[in-house]
Design a protein around this motif. Structure first.
Motif, short mmCIF file in Angstrom:
data_model
loop_
_atom_site.label_atom_id
_atom_site.label_comp_id
_atom_site.label_asym_id
_atom_site.label_seq_id
_atom_site.Cartn_x
_atom_site.Cartn_y
_atom_site.Cartn_z
N SER A 157 0.80 -1.22 0.00
CA SER A 157 0.00 0.00 0.00
C SER A 157 0.84 1.27 0.00
CB SER A 157 -0.94 0.00 1.22
OG SER A 157 -0.22 -0.07 2.43
N VAL A 158 2.17 1.14 0.04
CA VAL A 158 3.05 2.31 -0.02
C VAL A 158 3.22 2.73 -1.47
CG1 VAL A 158 5.38 3.18 0.46
CG2 VAL A 158 4.29 1.61 2.07
N THR A 159 3.12 4.03 -1.74
CA THR A 159 3.33 4.56 -3.09
C THR A 159 4.82 4.83 -3.27
OG1 THR A 159 1.16 5.62 -3.08
CG2 THR A 159 2.76 6.43 -4.69
N ARG A 160 5.42 4.18 -4.28
CA ARG A 160 6.84 4.41 -4.57
C ARG A 160 7.01 4.55 -6.08
NH1 ARG A 160 9.41 -0.70 -1.75
NH2 ARG A 160 7.34 -1.50 -2.24
N LYS A 161 7.25 5.78 -6.51
CA LYS A 161 7.40 6.05 -7.94
C LYS A 161 8.79 6.59 -8.24
CE LYS A 161 2.45 6.99 -8.64
NZ LYS A 161 1.45 7.97 -9.10
N TYR A 162 9.39 6.04 -9.28
CA TYR A 162 10.76 6.38 -9.66
C TYR A 162 10.79 6.92 -11.09
CZ TYR A 162 12.45 3.30 -5.84
OH TYR A 162 12.70 2.69 -4.64
N GLY A 271 -2.98 7.98 11.00
CA GLY A 271 -3.81 7.31 10.00
C GLY A 271 -4.03 8.14 8.76
N GLU A 272 -3.36 9.29 8.67
CA GLU A 272 -3.51 10.17 7.51
C GLU A 272 -2.57 9.75 6.39
OE1 GLU A 272 -2.47 14.85 6.36
OE2 GLU A 272 -2.15 14.10 8.40
N TYR A 273 -3.08 9.76 5.14
CA TYR A 273 -2.21 9.46 4.00
C TYR A 273 -1.33 10.67 3.71
CZ TYR A 273 -0.47 8.28 -0.63
OH TYR A 273 0.35 8.03 -1.71
N MET A 274 -0.04 10.45 3.58
CA MET A 274 0.91 11.52 3.30
C MET A 274 1.70 11.17 2.05
SD MET A 274 2.38 12.01 7.19
CE MET A 274 2.88 13.71 6.98
N GLU A 275 1.94 12.14 1.20
CA GLU A 275 2.74 11.88 0.00
C GLU A 275 3.74 13.00 -0.20
OE1 GLU A 275 0.99 9.81 -3.49
OE2 GLU A 275 1.54 11.65 -4.58
#
Length: 295
Positions: A157-162, A271-275
């Motif tokens: 569920s972790v967003t990891r974009k390269y 519990g907050e989504y952070m990006e």
């Protein structure tokens, strides 16, 4: 031993366990930890049928990790997590041969409270990126945060974009590479797509095409060692500048053109989504400018 008769002892000893590197075995030979028929030999000794090889693995040296002021590029910090933008060329955690100048050395100077789940060598380290890859990493400041962040990695569920520059012109705009990754049976210093590997999934889309290269964004669903580097090579588009998986004739780079630019997760306490998003380093952008000139 008959099948291996004539083989160099360093090669033969290293083949006994995939965790042994040939360089490590050569060091052990010099120090007398590898015996043939009860006696120390040199690395170039050729085994003969009937030889009895004994390896006495030495106790690992205790490494003292020092705090260092490395002027870390901290993107965010609170009581539970730190987000750091790691420069290319920096090793994430200490290991034999790399006991200073690592991200962990800098973190120990920056703050005293880091999770202890991974021990003294990797305090706070939840995930890694390669030495020559730049970009964002999340670090846990306590064990609660560490466990919850690791669980998100496991749950994918972790967003990891390269962002990556690859050799060749990718004809299609989008793609998914689903191929298992494990240790390369021909070279244990490398990873490869192998039947016995662990499941690995990489999604990518083309951002821009150049004459002989393509700029892509890759999103990790899993996080295997060297995953993007191995997967892009597997489909015929290896990363530019990659000394391990790319061609020798490449762009003038110190390592692969790969930047972990976007990192998103659910905060372990709120519990907050952070990006977070970090721009690519100057040397990465300079390569793109040169490629645009040739288009």
């Amino acid at each position: 031993m008959e099948e291996e008769s004539g083989s160099r002892i360093d090669k033969l000893a290293a083949a006994q366990d995939e965790q042994f590197s040939r360089t490590q075995v050569q060091d052990w030979l010099k120090e007398g930890y590898v015996l043939v028929n009860g006696k120390p030999v040199k690395a170039n000794y050729k085994a003969v049928a009937g030889d009895e090889v004994t390896i006495h693995i030495p106790e690992p040296a205790e490494l003292k990790i020092e705090a260092e002021d490395l002027h870390l590029d901290v993107y965010y910090e609170d009581a539970d997590v730190i987000i750091v933008n790691k420069p290319s060329g920096m090793v994430v955690h200490p290991a034999p041969g790399h006991v200073s100048g690592t991200l962990v050395n800098g973190l120990m100077f920056h703050c005293k409270d880091l999770s202890g789940i991974n021990g003294v060598m990797r305090p706070g380290i939840v995930h890694r990126i390669d030495k020559d890859t730049s970009g964002l990493l999340m670090v846990a400041k306590n064990d609660m945060a560490h466990e919850k962040l690791v669980n998100q990695l496991v749950d994918k569920s972790v967003t990891r974009k390269y962002k990556a520059v690859v050799h060749g012109v990718i004809p299609h705009d989008f793609g998914t590479i689903e191929a298992p990754i494990g240790r390369d049976p021909k070279d244990r210093q490398k990873m490869a797509v192998v039947d016995t590997g662990k499941a690995a999934v990489t999604h990518f889309h083309v951002i821009e095409r150049f004459e002989d290269f393509t700029l892509v964004e890759c999103e990790l669903e899993t996080g295997r060692t060297h995953q993007i580097r191995v997967h892009m090579k597997y489909i015929g588009f290896p990363l530019a500048g990659d000394p391990k998986y790319g061609p020798k004739k490449t762009l003038d780079l110190d390592g692969q053109a790969l930047h972990a630019g976007i990192l998103g997760f659910v905060h372990p306490r709120t519990g907050e989504y952070m990006e977070f998003e970090a721009p690519a380093p100057k040397e990465f952008d300079d390569i793109l400018i040169e490629l645009k000139k040739n288009n």
